[in-house]
Scaffold this active site. Structure first.
Site, PDB file in Angstrom:
ATOM      1  CG  PHE A 149       0.257  -0.993   4.509  1.00  0.00           C
ATOM      2  CD1 PHE A 149       1.474  -1.191   4.152  1.00  0.00           C
ATOM      3  CD2 PHE A 149      -0.903  -1.227   4.832  1.00  0.00           C
ATOM      4  CE1 PHE A 149       1.433  -2.195   2.488  1.00  0.00           C
ATOM      5  CE2 PHE A 149      -1.123  -2.767   4.025  1.00  0.00           C
ATOM      6  CZ  PHE A 149      -0.033  -3.159   2.332  1.00  0.00           C
ATOM      7  CG  ASP A 220      -0.539  -2.520  11.132  1.00  0.00           C
ATOM      8  OD1 ASP A 220      -0.039  -3.375  11.132  1.00  0.00           O
ATOM      9  OD2 ASP A 220      -1.260  -2.193   9.715  1.00  0.00           O
ATOM     10  CE1 TYR A 245       0.400 -10.817   4.599  1.00  0.00           C
ATOM     11  CE2 TYR A 245      -2.303 -11.070   5.743  1.00  0.00           C
ATOM     12  CZ  TYR A 245      -1.237 -10.325   5.004  1.00  0.00           C
ATOM     13  OH  TYR A 245      -1.705  -9.183   4.548  1.00  0.00           O
ATOM     14  CE  LYS A 246       2.398  -8.003   6.748  1.00  0.00           C
ATOM     15  NZ  LYS A 246       2.994  -7.998   5.328  1.00  0.00           N
ATOM     16  NE  ARG A 394       8.650  -5.029   1.994  1.00  0.00           N
ATOM     17  CZ  ARG A 394       7.638  -5.212   2.292  1.00  0.00           C
ATOM     18  NH1 ARG A 394       7.166  -4.742   2.868  1.00  0.00           N
ATOM     19  NH2 ARG A 394       7.000  -5.661   1.828  1.00  0.00           N
TER      20      ARG A 394
HETATM   21  C1  PLP Z   1       1.604  -2.521   8.312  1.00  0.00           C
HETATM   22  C2  PLP Z   1       0.314  -3.200   7.315  1.00  0.00           C
HETATM   23  N1  PLP Z   1      -0.712  -3.774   7.769  1.00  0.00           N
HETATM   24  C3  PLP Z   1      -1.256  -4.282   7.132  1.00  0.00           C
HETATM   25  C4  PLP Z   1      -1.260  -5.223   5.989  1.00  0.00           C
HETATM   26  C5  PLP Z   1      -2.204  -6.031   4.601  1.00  0.00           C
HETATM   27  O1  PLP Z   1      -3.645  -5.865   5.776  1.00  0.00           O
HETATM   28  P1  PLP Z   1      -4.455  -7.081   4.791  1.00  0.00           P
HETATM   29  O2  PLP Z   1      -3.981  -8.335   5.962  1.00  0.00           O
HETATM   30  O3  PLP Z   1      -5.663  -6.439   5.405  1.00  0.00           O
HETATM   31  O4  PLP Z   1      -4.968  -7.025   3.856  1.00  0.00           O
HETATM   32  C6  PLP Z   1      -0.260  -4.969   5.411  1.00  0.00           C
HETATM   33  C7  PLP Z   1      -0.261  -5.750   4.122  1.00  0.00           C
HETATM   34  O5  PLP Z   1       1.508  -5.773   3.801  1.00  0.00           O
HETATM   35  C8  PLP Z   1       0.819  -3.935   6.219  1.00  0.00           C
HETATM   36  O6  PLP Z   1       2.429  -4.522   5.615  1.00  0.00           O
END
Ligand code: PLP
Length: 436
Positions: A149, A220, A245-246, A394
């Site tokens: 990402f 992550d 938030y996911k 997706r």
């Molecule tokens: C794998 C991954 N890491 C990090 C993030 C986003 O991080 P942040 O909440 O700091 O914007 C996302 C957002 O979709 C993501 O898919």
């Protein structure tokens, strides 16, 4: 390369894969029966979802738990409105990051006292990578996968530039990651479930390979937490981060989590040293002394209202149990892929996710050269998925609130979009923003 879906699904049977027995065509009634037998079905009613909308984007922004507005209102009206500053102790505001962190720790299989909720995933990546680099002073490389990402890569780049001493980010293809673990690698940074394809890394294996090479790991877990069973403790993972938030349904911009293995906590120097990571924040000392344990990973004042909303979502995932969520998710992603094969042959789609359900997270992705307009047209048919450049459609399947029959409805809408060329309109062809 992904194989296109075979043409010619007709008559009464479909060969799902070469050499397999013919399987009867699925009908909506089959999926309705699965809904009736679904032990997690009752959770759907705990979420607010607009009637008639099929929401397959919970891997981007989870749906709203119905209990969230009342909990947020309580924090705002009573705790903030009436109790004012006394709420930091009276209503436990100061404890929220560790209290909710402990709950997320349970969901990801971390040991007790290893997880805190704070900041964003991006900021937590900076903290984790900085601490990990500090624990490997003789090494200079952060190793990652080219398709990781972007925020992970950008944060690593920025941090390496700041650290200096020749530090840098090395990017390789996914199948080269293990062989690239050389003696100069300080940290292996990977996203466990790939945001584009849903392909899942074997965390225990990669962590063991990194350790064998003398490196630490930063995982992550943004697309894993609340969807995929994890055992960070058994894997001996060093650091992990992830979004609230996911699949945790914590609301837009919900604070993120950070896990630091206990064995590193007292030696890990966080690169962001805010007052709430201090051993005695209210002593107002002029110099930083880190708190013991995971407390040092805190930086500034916690976002209380957002934390309150996040806790509602986390509690729902705990109540359902990750094992039950995964069992349903495996079934759902398998059915979604099978339905796509059954119904969409000849329209030019290819499966972008791994074919085996066990090797992907809770999403199924298809490739199509007209992916962006198709996703737009699908949204007009009240099916929300999203698009990731260059050609990926997706579909996140959040098992906590997505039903089986909805999967049928989504594929039926996609078939309509293709058969009637609903996607082929100038309005849908405007260049992608990535936000649907
Ligand atoms: C794998 C991954 N890491 C990090 C993030 C986003 O991080 P942040 O909440 O700091 O914007 C996302 C957002 O979709 C993501 O898919």
């Amino acid at each position: 390369m992904a194989k296109p879906m075979p043409r010619g699904y007709h008559a009464r049977t479909a060969m799902r894969r070469k050499g397999r027995r013919p399987v009867p065509l699925m009908t909506r009634a089959d999926l309705e029966a699965l809904d009736r037998a679904d032990p997690l079905r009752r959770f759907r009613d705990r979420f607010r979802l607009p009637p008639g909308l099929v929401y397959l984007d919970g891997n981007s922004l989870g749906a709203m738990p119905k209990a969230a507005p009342a909990r947020v209102a309580q924090v705002v009206e009573r705790e903030w409105g009436d109790d004012l500053i006394r709420s930091w102790s009276r209503n436990g505001w100061m404890d929220l990051p560790l209290r909710i962190g402990a709950k997320i720790g349970t969901l990801i299989g971390a040991a007790e006292g290893e997880t805190v909720v704070a900041d964003s995933t991006s900021v937590n990546l900076f903290k984790a990578l900085g601490a990990a680099l500090g624990l490997r002073p003789g090494r200079r490389v952060i190793l990652s996968e080219r398709g990781n990402f972007p925020t992970d890569l950008y944060i690593a780049e920025g941090l390496a530039a700041l650290v200096g001493r020749g530090c840098g980010l090395r990017l390789v293809d996914a199948d080269e990651v293990e062989s690239a673990l050389g003696p100069d690698v300080a940290v292996l940074m990977l996203t466990q479930v790939d945001y584009r394809t849903g392909r899942m890394w074997d965390m225990a294996r990669l962590t063991a390979s990194a350790h064998a090479a003398g490196a630490l790991t930063v995982w992550d877990l943004s697309h894993s937490a609340g969807a995929v069973p994890l055992d960070l403790a058994a894997a001996e993972a060093d650091f992990a981060v992830g979004c609230g938030y996911k699949y945790l349904n914590g609301g837009p911009g919900a604070p993120a989590f950070l896990q630091v293995a206990r064995r590193h906590q007292d030696r890990a120097a966080m690169p962001l040293t805010g007052w709430l990571g201090h051993a005695a924040p209210f002593a107002f000392e002029p110099s930083f002394r880190p708190a013991d344990g995971i407390g040092r990973a805190r930086v500034g004042t916690p976002p209380v209202i957002s934390l309150a909303a996040l806790e509602v979502g986390v509690d729902l995932a705990l109540e359902a149990s990750v094992a039950a969520l995964r069992a349903k998710s495996l079934r759902q992603t398998e059915l979604f892929a099978a339905l796509a094969a059954q119904e969409l042959g000849g329209f030019g789609f290819a499966l972008a996710s791994p074919a085996e359900a066990a090797q992907r997270g809770s999403q199924v992705c298809l490739r199509h050269e007209h992916g962006w307009p198709i996703v737009q047209a699908l949204a007009a048919e009240r099916v929300i998925g999203d698009f990731r450049a260059p050609d990926i459609l997706r579909f996140g399947i959040a098992p906590l609130y997505i039903g089986f029959a909805e999967l049928w409805d989504a594929i039926a809408a996609l078939k309509r979009v293709m058969a009637e060329r609903l996607w082929d309109r100038p309005a849908y062809r405007a260049s992608p923003t990535g936000v649907t």
